[in-house]
Design a protein around this motif. Structure first.
Motif, PDB file in Angstrom:
ATOM      1  N   LYS A   1       0.828  -1.217   0.000  1.00  0.00           N
ATOM      2  CA  LYS A   1       0.000   0.000   0.000  1.00  0.00           C
ATOM      3  C   LYS A   1       0.861   1.265   0.000  1.00  0.00           C
ATOM      4  O   LYS A   1       0.642   2.167  -0.805  1.00  0.00           O
ATOM      5  N   THR A   2       1.830   1.330   0.895  1.00  0.00           N
ATOM      6  CA  THR A   2       2.703   2.510   0.978  1.00  0.00           C
ATOM      7  C   THR A   2       3.509   2.669  -0.304  1.00  0.00           C
ATOM      8  O   THR A   2       3.643   3.781  -0.825  1.00  0.00           O
ATOM      9  N   THR A   3       4.010   1.581  -0.830  1.00  0.00           N
ATOM     10  CA  THR A   3       4.762   1.646  -2.086  1.00  0.00           C
ATOM     11  C   THR A   3       3.890   2.185  -3.203  1.00  0.00           C
ATOM     12  O   THR A   3       4.319   3.054  -3.976  1.00  0.00           O
ATOM     13  N   LEU A   4       2.648   1.723  -3.277  1.00  0.00           N
ATOM     14  CA  LEU A   4       1.745   2.219  -4.314  1.00  0.00           C
ATOM     15  C   LEU A   4       1.501   3.720  -4.156  1.00  0.00           C
ATOM     16  O   LEU A   4       1.538   4.468  -5.136  1.00  0.00           O
TER      17      LEU A   4
ATOM     18  N   ILE B   1       1.204  12.794   2.414  1.00  0.00           N
ATOM     19  CA  ILE B   1       1.377  12.750   3.865  1.00  0.00           C
ATOM     20  C   ILE B   1       1.874  11.360   4.245  1.00  0.00           C
ATOM     21  O   ILE B   1       1.176  10.358   4.051  1.00  0.00           O
ATOM     22  N   HIS B   2       3.068  11.309   4.794  1.00  0.00           N
ATOM     23  CA  HIS B   2       3.726  10.062   5.184  1.00  0.00           C
ATOM     24  C   HIS B   2       3.062   9.459   6.415  1.00  0.00           C
ATOM     25  O   HIS B   2       2.545  10.174   7.265  1.00  0.00           O
TER      26      HIS B   2
ATOM     27  N   ILE C   1      -1.321  18.148  12.514  1.00  0.00           N
ATOM     28  CA  ILE C   1      -0.680  19.321  11.911  1.00  0.00           C
ATOM     29  C   ILE C   1      -0.390  19.067  10.428  1.00  0.00           C
ATOM     30  O   ILE C   1      -0.650  19.928   9.585  1.00  0.00           O
ATOM     31  N   ALA C   2       0.126  17.879  10.102  1.00  0.00           N
ATOM     32  CA  ALA C   2       0.418  17.553   8.698  1.00  0.00           C
ATOM     33  C   ALA C   2      -0.849  17.596   7.853  1.00  0.00           C
ATOM     34  O   ALA C   2      -0.844  18.107   6.723  1.00  0.00           O
ATOM     35  N   ILE C   3      -1.951  17.094   8.390  1.00  0.00           N
ATOM     36  CA  ILE C   3      -3.224  17.114   7.658  1.00  0.00           C
ATOM     37  C   ILE C   3      -3.708  18.548   7.481  1.00  0.00           C
ATOM     38  O   ILE C   3      -4.155  18.930   6.395  1.00  0.00           O
TER      39      ILE C   3
ATOM     40  N   MET D   1      -2.660  10.168   1.411  1.00  0.00           N
ATOM     41  CA  MET D   1      -2.424   9.983   2.845  1.00  0.00           C
ATOM     42  C   MET D   1      -2.138   8.511   3.152  1.00  0.00           C
ATOM     43  O   MET D   1      -2.941   7.643   2.818  1.00  0.00           O
ATOM     44  N   ASP D   2      -1.023   8.276   3.809  1.00  0.00           N
ATOM     45  CA  ASP D   2      -0.661   6.932   4.219  1.00  0.00           C
ATOM     46  C   ASP D   2      -1.004   6.756   5.696  1.00  0.00           C
ATOM     47  O   ASP D   2      -0.379   7.377   6.557  1.00  0.00           O
TER      48      ASP D   2
END
Length: 187
Positions: free
Chosen positions: A45-48, A77-78, A123-125, A138-139
């Protein structure tokens, strides 16, 4: 459906440390507001998400994401909240992103390493939602949040989906009934 995003993955292959993550991955879907990506831990999922966001390049094949024929303007967003910040100082993050500091009170003079993962996620969001991006990737945005924060973050995403679109990898079911599409990744 010119107001929809179209995601096309055509024969995508990618591997890390000699382990194939995707081999001949094919996706062709459209979505207007929310595209969910789900699957077990380690399924890719993260790779995609990083391939879609152009952080990674596929070793073979191609990925395009467009709206009305125009490439998407993406904000990523990591899942690890500390990786979303470059300066180490919260006020500087707001200045760099062009977000008014007054939007999140209580962070004047605070450093990234002083805050919890949940605070950093919020905060990132907030910064992403104030950006000019038309697509926010968003991950695992709900990780590190308690039940109430998960609900309020889900509500913020849904309310914001009138102005922008989201691709979200998550294990949570909170957005399932609101998603335009859901892609299941299997290992």
């Amino acid at each position: 459906m010119s107001d929809c995003f179209t995601l096309i993955c055509n024969n995508v292959e990618t591997a890390f440390n000699q382990e194939k993550i995707f081999s001949n991955l094919r996706i062709n879907c459209s979505f207007k507001k929310v595209l969910l990506i789900k699957g077990p831990v380690g399924s890719g999922k993260t790779t995609l998400l990083k391939l879609i966001s152009k952080i990674y390049k596929p070793q073979k094949g191609e990925i395009t994401i467009r709206k009305a024929g125009v490439p998407a303007n993406i904000y990523y967003i990591h899942s690890n909240p500390e990786f979303n910040f470059v300066t180490g100082y919260i006020e500087d993050e707001f200045i760099l992103s062009g977000v008014p500091k007054k939007l999140i009170p209580g962070y004047k003079g605070r450093y990234v390493n002083e805050l919890s993962g949940g605070e950093l996620k919020k905060i990132a969001i907030t910064i992403a939602l104030k950006s000019s991006a038309d697509l926010i990737v968003m991950d695992e945005p709900f990780e590190m949040l308690d039940d109430e924060e998960v609900k309020s973050t889900g509500k913020i995403i849904l309310e914001s989906s009138d102005n922008r679109s989201f691709i979200i990898a998550t294990h949570e079911n909170i957005l399932d009934k609101y998603a335009d599409q859901c892609i299941e990744i299997t290992k």
